[in-house]
Scaffold this active site. Sequence first.
Site, PDB file in Angstrom:
ATOM      1  N   HIS A 198      40.370 149.504 126.170  1.00  0.00           N
ATOM      2  CA  HIS A 198      40.185 148.928 126.151  1.00  0.00           C
ATOM      3  C   HIS A 198      39.379 147.744 127.102  1.00  0.00           C
ATOM      4  CE1 HIS A 198      38.845 145.314 122.965  1.00  0.00           C
ATOM      5  NE2 HIS A 198      39.211 146.180 122.543  1.00  0.00           N
TER       6      HIS A 198
ATOM      7  N   ASP B  19      49.827 147.405 126.802  1.00  0.00           N
ATOM      8  CA  ASP B  19      49.032 147.387 126.283  1.00  0.00           C
ATOM      9  C   ASP B  19      48.534 147.912 124.644  1.00  0.00           C
ATOM     10  OD1 ASP B  19      46.904 146.459 124.334  1.00  0.00           O
ATOM     11  OD2 ASP B  19      44.919 146.848 125.445  1.00  0.00           O
TER      12      ASP B  19
ATOM     13  N   GLN C 232      47.494 148.995 119.753  1.00  0.00           N
ATOM     14  CA  GLN C 232      47.347 150.334 119.181  1.00  0.00           C
ATOM     15  C   GLN C 232      48.912 150.746 118.551  1.00  0.00           C
ATOM     16  OE1 GLN C 232      44.615 150.699 117.084  1.00  0.00           O
ATOM     17  NE2 GLN C 232      43.550 149.478 118.526  1.00  0.00           N
TER      18      GLN C 232
ATOM     19  N   LYS D 167      46.699 143.521 114.462  1.00  0.00           N
ATOM     20  CA  LYS D 167      46.697 145.071 114.138  1.00  0.00           C
ATOM     21  C   LYS D 167      48.468 145.535 112.844  1.00  0.00           C
ATOM     22  CE  LYS D 167      43.822 145.575 118.140  1.00  0.00           C
ATOM     23  NZ  LYS D 167      42.240 145.628 117.178  1.00  0.00           N
TER      24      LYS D 167
ATOM     25  N   CYS E 142      34.304 148.997 122.116  1.00  0.00           N
ATOM     26  CA  CYS E 142      35.226 148.090 123.760  1.00  0.00           C
ATOM     27  C   CYS E 142      35.903 148.889 124.652  1.00  0.00           C
ATOM     28  CB  CYS E 142      36.091 147.071 122.952  1.00  0.00           C
ATOM     29  SG  CYS E 142      35.340 146.014 122.020  1.00  0.00           S
TER      30      CYS E 142
HETATM   31  N1  C6P Z   1      40.800 146.521 119.489  1.00  0.00           N
HETATM   32  C1  C6P Z   1      39.475 148.467 117.633  1.00  0.00           C
HETATM   33  O1  C6P Z   1      38.505 148.297 116.782  1.00  0.00           O
HETATM   34  P1  C6P Z   1      42.732 141.909 120.255  1.00  0.00           P
HETATM   35  O2  C6P Z   1      40.873 142.288 119.843  1.00  0.00           O
HETATM   36  O3  C6P Z   1      42.509 140.694 121.298  1.00  0.00           O
HETATM   37  O4  C6P Z   1      43.164 141.825 119.117  1.00  0.00           O
HETATM   38  O5  C6P Z   1      43.342 143.236 120.641  1.00  0.00           O
HETATM   39  C2  C6P Z   1      42.145 143.371 121.872  1.00  0.00           C
HETATM   40  C3  C6P Z   1      42.305 144.922 122.018  1.00  0.00           C
HETATM   41  C4  C6P Z   1      43.381 145.271 123.160  1.00  0.00           C
HETATM   42  N2  C6P Z   1      43.555 146.642 123.593  1.00  0.00           N
HETATM   43  C5  C6P Z   1      43.448 147.866 122.485  1.00  0.00           C
HETATM   44  C6  C6P Z   1      43.800 149.123 122.924  1.00  0.00           C
HETATM   45  C7  C6P Z   1      42.477 147.869 121.413  1.00  0.00           C
HETATM   46  O6  C6P Z   1      42.616 148.498 120.336  1.00  0.00           O
HETATM   47  C8  C6P Z   1      42.735 146.017 121.117  1.00  0.00           C
HETATM   48  C9  C6P Z   1      41.326 145.963 120.059  1.00  0.00           C
HETATM   49  C10 C6P Z   1      40.001 147.003 118.667  1.00  0.00           C
HETATM   50  O7  C6P Z   1      39.441 149.349 118.948  1.00  0.00           O
HETATM   51  C11 C6P Z   1      38.656 145.746 118.581  1.00  0.00           C
HETATM   52  S1  C6P Z   1      37.470 146.050 119.706  1.00  0.00           S
END
Ligand code: C6P
Length: 411
Positions: free
Chosen positions: A128, A205, A208, A231, A369
Site C-alpha cells: 500500500h 503492516d 488487513q 478496519k 492505493c
Molecule cells: N487500505 C483500502 O481500501 P490507514 O488509512 O492508515 O487506516 O491504512 C492504510 C493502509 C495500510 N496498509 C494496508 C495494507 C492497507 O490496506 C491500508 C488501508 C484501505 O485498501 C484504504 S486505502
Amino acid sequence: MEMLPKRKFSVREIREDFPALRQLIYGKNLIYFDNGATSQKPQYVLDAINRYYSKNNANIHRGVHHLSQQATSEYEASRRFIAQYINAGVSEEIIFTKGTTDSINLVAYSYGELLKEGDEILISAMEHHSNIVPWQMLCERKKCVLKVIPINQRGDLIMAEYEKLLSSKTKLVAVTHISNTLGTINPVKEMIQKAHAVGAKVLIDGAQSIQHTKIDVRDLDCDFYTFSSHKVFGPTGIGVLYGKENLLEKMPPYQGGGDMIKKVTFEKTTYNELPFKFEAGTPHIAGGICLGKALEYLSQFNIEDIEKHELMLADYAQDLLSTFEGMEIIGESKNKTSVVSFIVDDIHPFDLGTLLDKQGIAVRTGHHCTQPLMDFYKIPGTVRASFAFYNTVEEIDKFIEAVEKGISMLK
Ligand code: C6P
C-alpha cells in the site's frame, strides 16, 4: 477490559450486532463488500463511544479529578488489553497512533534516525502507498536505498528473490501481512526469520490481517506490527504501533509536545518513558478506549471460525466470477483470503462499481492505493469485493447477479 466468554459463531446473530447493515440503499438491502477500506461497527462499540462522551469525557494523564482518572484508567486498560490480544510482552510496547499510516511514518522517521547512508530497506511490490512513500521519504532524507521484493503473476512474493535481496546492508524489511488488493497472505513468519538472520528488523503492516487472523507478535517475532482500529470494527482516527521494547527504547521521539516529556526547560528537554515518549499531545481518548472495546467484542469468537467463513466466501465469489467471459481475477495466490479483485475486458472498474452501487452493493474500485501493483498488472484498477465475518453467501449470490447485469449493460 477482558476476553469475553466465547459465543457460538452464527452469522445471522452477528449481523444483528451491526446496525449499519440493516439499512436500505436506493431501496435495496445494503450489501457491504468494502470491508478492506473500513469495517462497520457493532453496537457494543457504538455504546462504548456514547458512554465515554456522555459520562467519562476528560483529558488523560493530567487531572487529579475523578473524571480524568476514570478516563486515564480506561485508556490504559485498553492499552493493556490490546497488548494481551496480540500477545505483546508488555503494554509499554503498544503505542497509540492515528492508524497504520501514522504508525509506519513514526517508524520511518524515528527508526530511520538510526540509519545511515547506504543502508537498505526492503518492501514488496504489493505494498500500500502507506508502506512505500514513508520509506521513499526516509531514503531521500538519509540517503538509504529502497529495494523491492518482486511478485509473480499469481500475486505471490518470489521468495528466492527476497533471499537474494537480503544482505548485511538490509536494516529493515517492511511488508504487508495480507495484501489489500490481492488478498495474498504473505509468509511473514518465514520472512522475519530470514531477515533476522542478516540482522535486519521487520515491520509487518497488519492493516488487513488482525481482523481476519490470529496475531501473536511474539510468535511471529516481528519487530514492529501496525494496524488501524477502523478496519477491525473500531472507530476511525486511532491505531496501534507495536514495537519491541528494547527497540522502541533506542528510538528518538517522533513528535514533540505535551505528555511525551519528563522535564522541559528552554535549554533542554528530557523525554518521558515508553509508551508516552511517542504520544505527544492529547490523544484520541475515546478512540483508544473503543478500539479496546472492538477487540473485546471480537474476542467472543474463535478467530479460526472467522477465518474459515471468510475464506469460504472469497472462494465462492471467486469461483462464480471466474465463469464470466472476459473476467480476469487479479490475485490468484493459493494462500489468499477475504478479497476478490477483478476486471472484465475493457469495462472500466469505476463504471461497474457505479452500477453495483445502484443495486445497494458497496465495493471499492480503482487502484486501492497500490499504484505500482496496478502498473505490474498493466491495468488502471480493479473492482474489489472485500469480505468480513458478517457477510453471507446470499449476499454473494446477489452480487454475482448484479455483476452479470452490469457487464451486460456495459458491453
Ligand atoms: N487500505 C483500502 O481500501 P490507514 O488509512 O492508515 O487506516 O491504512 C492504510 C493502509 C495500510 N496498509 C494496508 C495494507 C492497507 O490496506 C491500508 C488501508 C484501505 O485498501 C484504504 S486505502
